[in-house]
Motif scaffolding. Sequence first.
Motif, PDB file in Angstrom:
ATOM      1  N   TRP A  34       0.846  -1.186   0.000  1.00  0.00           N
ATOM      2  CA  TRP A  34       0.000   0.000   0.000  1.00  0.00           C
ATOM      3  C   TRP A  34       0.888   1.245   0.000  1.00  0.00           C
ATOM      4  O   TRP A  34       2.062   1.171   0.360  1.00  0.00           O
ATOM      5  CB  TRP A  34      -0.905   0.017   1.233  1.00  0.00           C
ATOM      6  N   GLN A  38      -1.970   6.604   2.799  1.00  0.00           N
ATOM      7  CA  GLN A  38      -3.303   6.249   2.306  1.00  0.00           C
ATOM      8  C   GLN A  38      -3.971   5.208   3.214  1.00  0.00           C
ATOM      9  O   GLN A  38      -3.319   4.295   3.714  1.00  0.00           O
ATOM     10  CB  GLN A  38      -3.204   5.705   0.882  1.00  0.00           C
ATOM     11  N   ALA A  39      -5.276   5.358   3.414  1.00  0.00           N
ATOM     12  CA  ALA A  39      -6.033   4.439   4.262  1.00  0.00           C
ATOM     13  C   ALA A  39      -6.252   3.109   3.559  1.00  0.00           C
ATOM     14  O   ALA A  39      -6.440   3.057   2.341  1.00  0.00           O
ATOM     15  CB  ALA A  39      -7.380   5.058   4.623  1.00  0.00           C
ATOM     16  N   PHE A  40      -6.242   2.019   4.326  1.00  0.00           N
ATOM     17  CA  PHE A  40      -6.588   0.711   3.780  1.00  0.00           C
ATOM     18  C   PHE A  40      -7.495  -0.027   4.769  1.00  0.00           C
ATOM     19  O   PHE A  40      -7.623   0.368   5.933  1.00  0.00           O
ATOM     20  CB  PHE A  40      -5.339  -0.123   3.446  1.00  0.00           C
ATOM     21  N   LEU A  78     -10.125   0.063   9.792  1.00  0.00           N
ATOM     22  CA  LEU A  78      -9.486   1.021   8.886  1.00  0.00           C
ATOM     23  C   LEU A  78      -8.127   1.375   9.467  1.00  0.00           C
ATOM     24  O   LEU A  78      -8.023   1.770  10.633  1.00  0.00           O
ATOM     25  CB  LEU A  78     -10.330   2.287   8.740  1.00  0.00           C
ATOM     26  N   GLY A  80      -3.784   2.791   8.389  1.00  0.00           N
ATOM     27  CA  GLY A  80      -2.988   3.576   7.454  1.00  0.00           C
ATOM     28  C   GLY A  80      -1.638   3.904   8.036  1.00  0.00           C
ATOM     29  O   GLY A  80      -1.253   3.390   9.093  1.00  0.00           O
ATOM     30  N   SER A  81      -0.917   4.783   7.357  1.00  0.00           N
ATOM     31  CA  SER A  81       0.420   5.184   7.808  1.00  0.00           C
ATOM     32  C   SER A  81       0.580   6.683   7.568  1.00  0.00           C
ATOM     33  O   SER A  81       0.074   7.233   6.599  1.00  0.00           O
ATOM     34  CB  SER A  81       1.507   4.411   7.050  1.00  0.00           C
ATOM     35  N   ASP A  82       1.286   7.327   8.485  1.00  0.00           N
ATOM     36  CA  ASP A  82       1.434   8.785   8.480  1.00  0.00           C
ATOM     37  C   ASP A  82       2.616   9.199   7.604  1.00  0.00           C
ATOM     38  O   ASP A  82       3.743   8.751   7.812  1.00  0.00           O
ATOM     39  CB  ASP A  82       1.645   9.263   9.915  1.00  0.00           C
ATOM     40  N   LEU A 112       4.938  -1.053   2.537  1.00  0.00           N
ATOM     41  CA  LEU A 112       4.509   0.330   2.364  1.00  0.00           C
ATOM     42  C   LEU A 112       5.394   1.007   1.325  1.00  0.00           C
ATOM     43  O   LEU A 112       6.614   1.074   1.479  1.00  0.00           O
ATOM     44  CB  LEU A 112       4.563   1.081   3.691  1.00  0.00           C
ATOM     45  N   GLN A 279      -2.492   7.157  13.238  1.00  0.00           N
ATOM     46  CA  GLN A 279      -1.804   7.552  12.011  1.00  0.00           C
ATOM     47  C   GLN A 279      -2.664   8.528  11.208  1.00  0.00           C
ATOM     48  O   GLN A 279      -3.803   8.209  10.849  1.00  0.00           O
ATOM     49  CB  GLN A 279      -1.505   6.318  11.152  1.00  0.00           C
ATOM     50  N   VAL A 281      -3.861  10.081   7.950  1.00  0.00           N
ATOM     51  CA  VAL A 281      -3.877   9.623   6.556  1.00  0.00           C
ATOM     52  C   VAL A 281      -4.660  10.613   5.703  1.00  0.00           C
ATOM     53  O   VAL A 281      -5.348  11.504   6.206  1.00  0.00           O
ATOM     54  CB  VAL A 281      -4.485   8.213   6.436  1.00  0.00           C
ATOM     55  N   ASP A 282      -4.592  10.427   4.404  1.00  0.00           N
ATOM     56  CA  ASP A 282      -5.327  11.273   3.465  1.00  0.00           C
ATOM     57  C   ASP A 282      -6.829  11.003   3.619  1.00  0.00           C
ATOM     58  O   ASP A 282      -7.293   9.885   3.363  1.00  0.00           O
ATOM     59  CB  ASP A 282      -4.874  10.940   2.042  1.00  0.00           C
TER      60      ASP A 282
END
Length: 304
Positions: A34, A38-40, A78, A80-82, A112, A279, A281-282
């Motif tokens: 990913w 961005q969120a996943f 949900l 994500g990463s910052d 990532l 985190q 995320v967008d």
Amino acid sequence: MIKIKKLYAAILFLLLLTAKSSYASSWVNFPASWDIGQAFAVSVTSTAAYTNPIVTWMNRSIALNVEQGGAGIISYGLLGSDVRNVKPGTYKILFEFIQGGKKYRASGNILLRARQYPKENLTVSPKMVNPPKKEMPRIRNESKMIGAALRTMTVPRKWTTPPQPPLSSITLTSSYGKSRIYNGQPRAGHNGADIRAVTGTNVRAPFAGTVLLAGFHYYAGGSVYIDSGNGVITAFFHLSKILVKKGDKIEKGQVIAKSGATGRVTGPHLHYSLILGGQFVDPIPLLSTSITKMLKSGEPQQVN
């Protein structure tokens, strides 16, 4: 004799049904790779009851709901990463749950990937880049309060997808992830999305939840943080007016504030942040998708 045969047949059917229902097939679902920032979506699904589902990601343990859905029972998450502090590379994800008195664990790795975010030069008041010494105690205190709010972990799940857009019209003036340079001094990447809004525009809650923090902060100006369960928190900055207070229960789509130009800004707008398990995320891509669609990007792995 016929009645006895029918009785035996009924007993046999019940035994087979019980044996079948006691057998559980469970899966976890997460993406193999990913983009940073961005969120996943992740999930645990099973054909039989389970309890205490937890997913651990980026050193945070996130408690999930247990709901009807999927193959029978499902837990959604949900994550994500910052963009500010996560580097490209492989990171471990761990799922845990209890089923039939036994604790199950399933782990995997997510690669990532680096993502290019643009740079942005901004001119703001000098005191918003290098604050006066007298403001430092306030800034430190606000940082502690925000940190405590972002560590909140609650269930049940109050978020549903797609979220309610925070404004009736979404026009970005500054996207997530931009490397910002204030008055010639580099600062961390933008941890939210700036949306065009004249002062006094209604700001609506994307999800139902509980207000964690509301007040006027040095950098962010008028601010509201809302907890929606399972590590999902939304935040809104630079508000001119706050219509809720800490502890208030919020409905999805409720007007919570008025947009403005308070704090470190170059003009009126709404800063909207989405925080998942701590985190940032967008937040924009989630406005046009759903948890079900996001899970299709994952790779299910059977646990039992």
